[in-house]
Design a protein around this motif. Structure first.
Motif, PDB file in Angstrom:
ATOM      1  N   PRO A  46       9.666   5.807  -4.833  1.00  0.00           N
ATOM      2  CA  PRO A  46       8.750   6.249  -6.147  1.00  0.00           C
ATOM      3  C   PRO A  46       7.392   5.866  -5.941  1.00  0.00           C
ATOM      4  N   LEU A  47       7.138   4.734  -4.911  1.00  0.00           N
ATOM      5  CA  LEU A  47       5.856   4.448  -4.429  1.00  0.00           C
ATOM      6  C   LEU A  47       5.298   4.886  -3.229  1.00  0.00           C
ATOM      7  N   ALA A  48       5.464   6.157  -2.929  1.00  0.00           N
ATOM      8  CA  ALA A  48       5.018   6.770  -1.714  1.00  0.00           C
ATOM      9  C   ALA A  48       4.528   8.048  -1.983  1.00  0.00           C
ATOM     10  N   TYR A  49       3.585   8.366  -1.363  1.00  0.00           N
ATOM     11  CA  TYR A  49       2.963   9.928  -1.590  1.00  0.00           C
ATOM     12  C   TYR A  49       4.201  10.769  -0.955  1.00  0.00           C
ATOM     13  N   ARG A  50       4.644  11.883  -1.660  1.00  0.00           N
ATOM     14  CA  ARG A  50       5.195  12.952  -1.248  1.00  0.00           C
ATOM     15  C   ARG A  50       4.497  14.187  -0.740  1.00  0.00           C
ATOM     16  N   HIS A  51       3.595  14.232  -1.349  1.00  0.00           N
ATOM     17  CA  HIS A  51       2.813  15.465  -0.977  1.00  0.00           C
ATOM     18  C   HIS A  51       1.175  15.387  -0.468  1.00  0.00           C
ATOM     19  N   TYR A  52       0.841  14.315  -1.063  1.00  0.00           N
ATOM     20  CA  TYR A  52      -0.713  13.671  -0.599  1.00  0.00           C
ATOM     21  C   TYR A  52      -1.012  12.993   0.478  1.00  0.00           C
ATOM     22  N   ASN A  53      -1.163  13.845   1.661  1.00  0.00           N
ATOM     23  CA  ASN A  53      -1.502  13.346   2.897  1.00  0.00           C
ATOM     24  C   ASN A  53      -2.776  13.315   3.260  1.00  0.00           C
ATOM     25  N   LYS A  54      -3.658  12.334   2.885  1.00  0.00           N
ATOM     26  CA  LYS A  54      -5.092  12.356   2.935  1.00  0.00           C
ATOM     27  C   LYS A  54      -5.681  12.831   4.327  1.00  0.00           C
ATOM     28  N   ASP A  55      -4.953  12.890   5.611  1.00  0.00           N
ATOM     29  CA  ASP A  55      -5.388  13.355   6.698  1.00  0.00           C
ATOM     30  C   ASP A  55      -5.015  14.740   7.072  1.00  0.00           C
ATOM     31  N   GLU A  56      -4.190  15.333   6.258  1.00  0.00           N
ATOM     32  CA  GLU A  56      -3.583  16.683   6.490  1.00  0.00           C
ATOM     33  C   GLU A  56      -4.847  17.666   6.373  1.00  0.00           C
ATOM     34  N   ILE A  57      -5.043  18.608   7.559  1.00  0.00           N
ATOM     35  CA  ILE A  57      -6.008  19.850   7.033  1.00  0.00           C
ATOM     36  C   ILE A  57      -5.242  20.931   6.521  1.00  0.00           C
ATOM     37  N   VAL A  58      -6.332  21.128   5.193  1.00  0.00           N
ATOM     38  CA  VAL A  58      -6.092  22.357   4.361  1.00  0.00           C
ATOM     39  C   VAL A  58      -7.320  23.159   4.370  1.00  0.00           C
ATOM     40  N   ALA A  59      -7.286  24.350   4.699  1.00  0.00           N
ATOM     41  CA  ALA A  59      -8.673  25.131   4.485  1.00  0.00           C
ATOM     42  C   ALA A  59      -9.626  24.739   5.291  1.00  0.00           C
ATOM     43  N   GLY A  60      -9.671  24.197   6.236  1.00  0.00           N
ATOM     44  CA  GLY A  60     -10.596  23.781   7.252  1.00  0.00           C
ATOM     45  C   GLY A  60     -11.155  22.203   7.006  1.00  0.00           C
ATOM     46  N   LYS A  61     -10.633  21.339   5.848  1.00  0.00           N
ATOM     47  CA  LYS A  61     -11.018  19.862   5.536  1.00  0.00           C
ATOM     48  C   LYS A  61      -9.835  19.101   5.253  1.00  0.00           C
ATOM     49  N   THR A  62      -9.898  17.998   5.392  1.00  0.00           N
ATOM     50  CA  THR A  62      -8.682  17.071   5.092  1.00  0.00           C
ATOM     51  C   THR A  62      -8.304  17.004   3.524  1.00  0.00           C
ATOM     52  N   MET A  63      -7.166  16.825   3.157  1.00  0.00           N
ATOM     53  CA  MET A  63      -6.873  16.822   1.483  1.00  0.00           C
ATOM     54  C   MET A  63      -7.649  15.727   0.845  1.00  0.00           C
ATOM     55  N   GLU A  64      -8.227  14.620   1.664  1.00  0.00           N
ATOM     56  CA  GLU A  64      -9.058  13.611   0.905  1.00  0.00           C
ATOM     57  C   GLU A  64     -10.471  14.347   0.908  1.00  0.00           C
ATOM     58  N   GLU A  65     -10.949  15.062   1.783  1.00  0.00           N
ATOM     59  CA  GLU A  65     -12.128  15.689   1.431  1.00  0.00           C
ATOM     60  C   GLU A  65     -12.540  16.576   0.310  1.00  0.00           C
TER      61      GLU A  65
ATOM     62  N   GLN B 254       0.786  -1.110  -0.110  1.00  0.00           N
ATOM     63  CA  GLN B 254      -0.068   0.033  -0.094  1.00  0.00           C
ATOM     64  C   GLN B 254       0.844   1.125  -0.059  1.00  0.00           C
ATOM     65  N   VAL B 255       0.385   2.268  -0.999  1.00  0.00           N
ATOM     66  CA  VAL B 255       0.910   3.658  -0.824  1.00  0.00           C
ATOM     67  C   VAL B 255       0.868   4.406   0.244  1.00  0.00           C
ATOM     68  N   LYS B 256       1.850   4.790   1.039  1.00  0.00           N
ATOM     69  CA  LYS B 256       1.797   5.536   2.046  1.00  0.00           C
ATOM     70  C   LYS B 256       2.494   7.092   1.994  1.00  0.00           C
ATOM     71  N   PHE B 257       1.973   8.054   2.665  1.00  0.00           N
ATOM     72  CA  PHE B 257       2.647   9.313   2.771  1.00  0.00           C
ATOM     73  C   PHE B 257       4.009   9.251   3.649  1.00  0.00           C
ATOM     74  N   GLU B 258       4.975   9.712   2.841  1.00  0.00           N
ATOM     75  CA  GLU B 258       6.329   9.874   3.447  1.00  0.00           C
ATOM     76  C   GLU B 258       6.936  11.116   3.296  1.00  0.00           C
ATOM     77  N   GLY B 259       6.313  12.077   2.725  1.00  0.00           N
ATOM     78  CA  GLY B 259       6.720  13.538   2.798  1.00  0.00           C
ATOM     79  C   GLY B 259       7.484  13.735   1.787  1.00  0.00           C
ATOM     80  N   PRO B 260       7.761  15.183   1.743  1.00  0.00           N
ATOM     81  CA  PRO B 260       8.532  15.873   0.302  1.00  0.00           C
ATOM     82  C   PRO B 260       9.985  15.156   0.055  1.00  0.00           C
TER      83      PRO B 260
END
Length: 435
Positions: A21-40, A10-16
């Protein structure tokens, strides 16, 4: 479990700073941006057709992929469903989208085709009970089979119209039963090759009647999702009736359907219409028509719809600017209507494309949120139009002045406006500062 993705985890968030190559560098689904999570905010979805049904062909060559479910009938369709849900888990995404022809083979009759689709729908339903991945939208393929070579709803033959209606009824009902949040109509051949054999007004009336029937049936079965039209100017038809957002809106207004339908906007289709993606989003948002998005890009050296994965964070920052300004996509989302290249043969290539695409969307989202929070971009826009907030400008918009009144003011007050800089270069740099 199948062995198609054997050895991949499974692809995980590992940071910039990650070089995985099979990790998210910027997409952190649970990170709060403008009041909601990235995934939302993003609500990402995998396109069943490009990811699992695409054969690696192009206009000059056929199949280059060798998937174990190809040419295996219903057994292959069941295997493809197994692989699809394994892929959704590997990516850890909340949604997927499908056409009926992607998920099940066509039968000899409409009844047989619909039965095949329903059988795979039952598999989806069971898998969705154990999966966090849900259905963003479904749609019917009304363009691939030769019966649709002159269109579906706009076909000169009413029996083709009827056959298409039977397909849509089945997929709309399945979408509803699976909890889909939208239903999309893409008129791939709802247009013409030549006006020499086309009754333009007749076909427009047919298209409106078909859309009205879909809206009525959606209400009848209790479907509360959005009905979406997907604009595209050409390809495969020379001219398609859903050319761009403005054209779609004019069509819907003419037939009194603008309150019942929104747009699913694709990056590549915007470019084919000689628009930018942000242009189509701005028009749709202004008209209250922005429902959902297909994320991809075109090869700008090619004059056709190449459906590359998105990789331009600056473009996506402008896209998210308009999306955030309207309060988000609601029931919509970002569907990856994108495909790996003809030479990208490995199972891992499917992951690489989606990982890079999600990272690009994440960068665009964060850039747009930072741009809005900074305030300078909006302040400059407001400043440029400030004259319309009071005095002469306000009176003009309020209808308080006739053409003669306005002309008299110019003479009486000696109005002699001088041009002011639009500051485009500064604004481009400002956007890039936050990406």
């Amino acid at each position: 479990m199948t062995d198609f993705f054997k050895g991949l985890s499974q692809v995980k968030f590992e940071g910039p700073q990650s070089r995985n190559p099979l990790a998210y560098r910027h997409y952190n689904k649970d990170e709060i941006v403008a009041g909601k999570t990235m995934e939302e905010h993003i609500r990402p979805a995998v396109a069943y057709w490009h990811t699992f049904a695409q054969e690696g062909g192009d206009p000059f060559g056929g199949r280059s992929f060798d998937r174990p479910w190809f040419d295996k009938g219903m057994d292959g369709a069941r295997l493809k469903a197994d692989v699809a849900f394994e892929f959704f888990e590997l990516l850890d995404v909340p949604f997927f989208c499908f056409h009926d022809a992607d998920i099940a083979p066509e039968g000899e009759t409409l009844a047989e085709s619909n039965k095949n689709v329903r059988a795979i729908g039952e598999i989806f339903a069971r898998k969705m009970e154990q999966s966090r991945t849900k259905l963003l939208w479904g749609t019917a393929n009304l363009f691939s089979n030769r019966r649709y070579m002159a269109g579906a709803a706009t076909n000169p033959d009413p029996e083709v119209f009827a056959y298409a209606a039977g397909q849509v009824k089945n997929v709309l009902e399945l979408t509803h039963e699976l909890g889909g949040e939208n239903y999309v109509l893409w008129g791939g051949r709802e247009g013409y090759e030549t006006l020499l054999n086309t009754k333009f007004g007749q076909e427009q009336d047919q298209m409106a009647r078909f859309l009205t029937l879909v809206i009525e049936h959606a209400k009848k079965i209790g479907f509360t999702g959005q009905i979406l039209l997907e604009p595209k100017p050409q390809e495969p038809s020379k001219h398609q009736y859903d050319y761009d957002v403005a054209t779609v809106y004019g069509f819907l207004q003419r037939y009194g359907l603008e309150q019942d339908v929104k747009c699913n906007i694709e990056v590549g289709h915007a470019f084919l219409a000689r628009h930018s993606f942000e242009h189509e989003l701005a028009v749709a948002s202004t008209l209250g028509m922005l429902g959902s998005v297909d994320a991809n890009r075109n090869d700008l050296q090619s004059g056709w719809d190449t459906d590359h994965f998105p990789n331009n964070a600056g473009e996506m920052a402008l896209a998210f600017y308009y999306i955030l300004k309207q309060g988000g996509l609601g029931k919509g989302g970002f569907n990856f209507d994108a495909k790996v290249r003809r030479q990208s043969l490995d199972a891992a290539d499917l992951l690489h494309g989606h990982v890079g695409g999600l990272d690009t969307l994440a960068r665009g989202l964060k850039g747009a949120a930072a741009l809005i929070e900074d305030g300078e971009f909006d302040r400059l826009l407001d400043e440029r139009y400030a004259g319309w907030d009071n005095g002469l400008g306000k009176d003009i918009l309020a209808g308080k002045l006739s053409l003669s009144d306005i002309a008299e003011k110019v003479h009486a007050e000696g109005i002699n406006p001088q041009p002011k800089s639009g500051r485009q270069e500064y604004l481009e740099n400002l956007v890039n500062h936050f990406v």
